[in-house]
Design a protein around this motif. Structure first.
Motif, PDB file in Angstrom:
ATOM      1  N   ASN A 128       0.826  -1.206   0.000  1.00 53.44           N
ATOM      2  CA  ASN A 128       0.000   0.000   0.000  1.00 53.44           C
ATOM      3  C   ASN A 128       0.861   1.257   0.000  1.00 53.44           C
ATOM      4  O   ASN A 128       0.491   2.274  -0.592  1.00 53.44           O
ATOM      5  N   TRP A 129       1.992   1.194   0.691  1.00 50.49           N
ATOM      6  CA  TRP A 129       2.861   2.364   0.825  1.00 50.49           C
ATOM      7  C   TRP A 129       3.363   2.879  -0.517  1.00 50.49           C
ATOM      8  O   TRP A 129       3.614   4.076  -0.680  1.00 50.49           O
ATOM      9  N   LEU A 130       3.501   2.002  -1.504  1.00 44.65           N
ATOM     10  CA  LEU A 130       3.916   2.440  -2.844  1.00 44.65           C
ATOM     11  C   LEU A 130       2.835   3.322  -3.456  1.00 44.65           C
ATOM     12  O   LEU A 130       3.124   4.424  -3.958  1.00 44.65           O
ATOM     13  N   TYR A 131       1.593   2.871  -3.430  1.00 41.72           N
ATOM     14  CA  TYR A 131       0.489   3.616  -4.040  1.00 41.72           C
ATOM     15  C   TYR A 131       0.201   4.907  -3.280  1.00 41.72           C
ATOM     16  O   TYR A 131      -0.126   5.929  -3.890  1.00 41.72           O
ATOM     17  N   PHE A 132       0.316   4.869  -1.953  1.00 44.03           N
ATOM     18  CA  PHE A 132       0.120   6.095  -1.176  1.00 44.03           C
ATOM     19  C   PHE A 132       1.233   7.091  -1.466  1.00 44.03           C
ATOM     20  O   PHE A 132       1.001   8.299  -1.508  1.00 44.03           O
ATOM     21  N   GLY A 133       2.457   6.582  -1.651  1.00 47.95           N
ATOM     22  CA  GLY A 133       3.594   7.454  -1.927  1.00 47.95           C
ATOM     23  C   GLY A 133       3.466   8.200  -3.241  1.00 47.95           C
ATOM     24  O   GLY A 133       3.892   9.347  -3.363  1.00 47.95           O
ATOM     25  N   VAL A 134       2.874   7.559  -4.261  1.00 49.33           N
ATOM     26  CA  VAL A 134       2.681   8.222  -5.561  1.00 49.33           C
ATOM     27  C   VAL A 134       1.305   8.902  -5.631  1.00 49.33           C
ATOM     28  O   VAL A 134       0.896   9.378  -6.686  1.00 49.33           O
ATOM     29  N   GLU A 135       0.597   8.900  -4.505  1.00 46.98           N
ATOM     30  CA  GLU A 135      -0.721   9.537  -4.372  1.00 46.98           C
ATOM     31  C   GLU A 135      -1.759   8.952  -5.329  1.00 46.98           C
ATOM     32  O   GLU A 135      -2.631   9.655  -5.850  1.00 46.98           O
ATOM     33  N   ASP A 136      -1.658   7.627  -5.536  1.00 44.17           N
ATOM     34  CA  ASP A 136      -2.681   6.922  -6.306  1.00 44.17           C
ATOM     35  C   ASP A 136      -3.577   6.186  -5.317  1.00 44.17           C
ATOM     36  O   ASP A 136      -3.282   5.063  -4.906  1.00 44.17           O
ATOM     37  N   PHE A 137      -4.666   6.819  -4.939  1.00 42.85           N
ATOM     38  CA  PHE A 137      -5.579   6.234  -3.969  1.00 42.85           C
ATOM     39  C   PHE A 137      -6.757   5.537  -4.654  1.00 42.85           C
ATOM     40  O   PHE A 137      -7.529   4.842  -4.005  1.00 42.85           O
ATOM     41  N   LYS A 138      -6.876   5.723  -5.959  1.00 38.55           N
ATOM     42  CA  LYS A 138      -8.025   5.167  -6.672  1.00 38.55           C
ATOM     43  C   LYS A 138      -8.004   3.641  -6.655  1.00 38.55           C
ATOM     44  O   LYS A 138      -9.023   2.994  -6.374  1.00 38.55           O
TER      45      LYS A 138
END
Length: 483
Positions: A128-138
């Motif tokens: 999850n930390w990868l997607y949160f880091g690139v601000e992809d929450f979709k």
């Protein structure tokens, strides 16, 4: 800023789902399993959570922050595989030690602990930390929506009686593992495979461990309450605490979702503009206090009628616990602003560690003194004291850069609105002579929502651009006049 609003909207939509689903499942679970079996589930899940903590170390926050600071795809890819290698190694060790220790911890609970181990296994796939880091929450929100809905249907269809405890544990742990695996299907959008060496990974170990230390402290007063209740009190007391804790942490998840979105944004902004960072934190503070005051005082106002209606007979003690949990909700929302939205993005890891460690020490002492005499009430008071300690210490550490006390005091009118709402709801309830508890609750909730919204609307109209809601509210009102 539009992407920030969109991400907050996505997180809020998912959190709303997390509010709705327990409203469907908790009455089923509480009636089907009973307080004692729920206590067993809570205690064994808490045991598994300790190993999940060691599996993830401090990767969740460190990974978000580090990925957010990567400027190119190649840099991001290299950093991802370096951090994930550390996570993978820690997860493998944690899974092995968990299953070896499960039998010795409680042989009579071995089967359910075997199933709860799936939670630990899921850490192998948690990125999850990868997607949160690139601000992809979709993607994460869409995945969580689907998995949450499947979980709800499984609970409705299959959980019927106390012997279904292991099946319930399997549904909860299995759905989490499935949701983590799904994330790997879209990983190629943000990273490529890059060869790395163990030597490269070593540079991340100490920074990850520095954030792991406060994670240990956080776990002490989040999971240790249930463990100490299990050791020093009864399974039923664990069940009462778990039920009340679950209700309060539903809206808290909605409030702290702001911090999940804010962490990568503040991480990338904080070195560029202190003024913009402060302005952003002020908006987040107003939003958090507004929401926590509405939800907290609302829960307190309806708890006497809500608990027997929602959980069924035998959960009367949860009324007291819910009222005691209200200040915990409010304090934790403020701590989230200081810690997750400022200290961690600002790389103040030592200060964050000291704050949560102080809270953990306070929690352990309070639990040890209060649980034997007061049971679940003692555990709740211990949590309250711990959260207050964390907030005070964090604010003291941050005051050199940002005056959070001034920022909090600026928005205290929402607390006054919450109090007015509370008394309005209780006054209406005292005048009601309706036999149906469901109808009474609807009227009480409607009254509280109307009073709070009217008070807020008047304030926003007066403050206009001085409030995060003001300009939005005025624009909506103007559109209504034009139409």
């Amino acid at each position: 800023m539009s992407s920030l609003k969109r991400n907050i909207g996505l997180q809020m939509s998912y959190r709303i789902l997390t509010i709705i689903t327990p409203l469907i499942t908790s009455p089923i679970i509480s009636r089907a399993l009973g307080a004692e079996k729920i206590g067993v589930y809570s205690a064994t899940q808490a045991f598994a959570n300790y190993f999940m903590l060691f599996a993830m170390l401090g990767v969740e926050y460190y990974g978000q922050r580090t990925i957010a600071n990567c400027k190119t795809r190649v840099d991001r890819s290299v950093v991802f595989w370096e951090i994930y290698t550390v996570q993978f190694g820690a997860s493998i060790i944690s899974v092995a030690v968990y299953y070896l220790s499960a039998f010795f911890w409680s042989p009579s609970r071995f089967m359910i602990m075997l199933i709860q181990g799936i939670w630990v296994v899921s850490c192998l796939f948690d990125i999850n930390w990868l997607y949160f880091g690139v601000e992809d929450f979709k993607l994460t929100v869409t995945r969580n929506f689907i998995v949450k809905i499947i979980t709800v249907f499984c609970i409705i269809l299959f959980i019927r009686e106390p012997k279904d405890l292991t099946l319930y544990a399997g549904i909860m742990a299995g759905s989490t593992a499935l949701s983590q695996v799904v994330l790997w299907c879209n990983i190629g959008r943000y990273i490529s495979f890059e060869r790395i060496s163990l030597k490269q990974c070593k540079k991340h170990v100490w920074p990850i461990i520095r954030l792991f230390i406060p994670m240990i402290a956080l776990s002490i007063y989040h999971f240790m309450d249930k463990t100490m209740l299990d050791l020093l009190s009864t399974e039923s007391e664990v069940g009462y605490y778990y039920a009340a804790d679950k209700i309060v942490y539903i809206p808290l998840g909605l409030i702290t979702a702001i911090g999940t979105v804010m962490l990568p944004r503040v991480s990338s902004m904080i070195s560029d503009s202190k003024k913009r960072t402060t302005a952003l934190l002020d908006k987040s503070t107003e939003l958090s206090i507004c929401m926590s005051s509405a939800v907290g005082f609302g829960i307190a106002a309806i708890s006497r009628e809500f608990v027997p209606f929602f959980f069924g007979d035998g959960y009367e003690k949860c009324v007291t616990l819910l009222v005691l949990f209200v200040p915990v909700l409010f304090i934790k929302a403020l701590s989230n602003i200081v810690n997750q939205q400022y200290l961690i993005p600002a790389k103040c890891d030592n200060q964050y560690t000291l704050a949560v460690t102080g809270g953990a020490v306070v929690n352990l002492i309070c639990n040890w003194l209060l649980i034997p005499q007061l049971g679940s009430i003692g555990a709740t008071l211990g949590t309250l004291m711990a959260e207050l300690a964390v907030l005070v210490i964090s604010v003291v550490f941050a005051k050199k850069d940002i005056n959070f006390v001034k920022m909090f005091c600026k928005h205290t009118y929402y607390i006054l609105f919450g109090l007015i709402m509370f008394f309005a709801v209780r006054l209406v309830d005292s005048r009601l002579h309706i036999g149906s508890v469901f109808v009474r609750l609807l009227i009480m909730i409607g009254t509280g929502g109307l009073v709070y919204c009217v008070l807020c609307a008047v304030l926003w109209w007066i403050l206009k651009d001085g409030s995060v809601f003001g300009s939005f509210f005025i624009s909506i009102a103007k559109k209504g006049k034009k139409n």
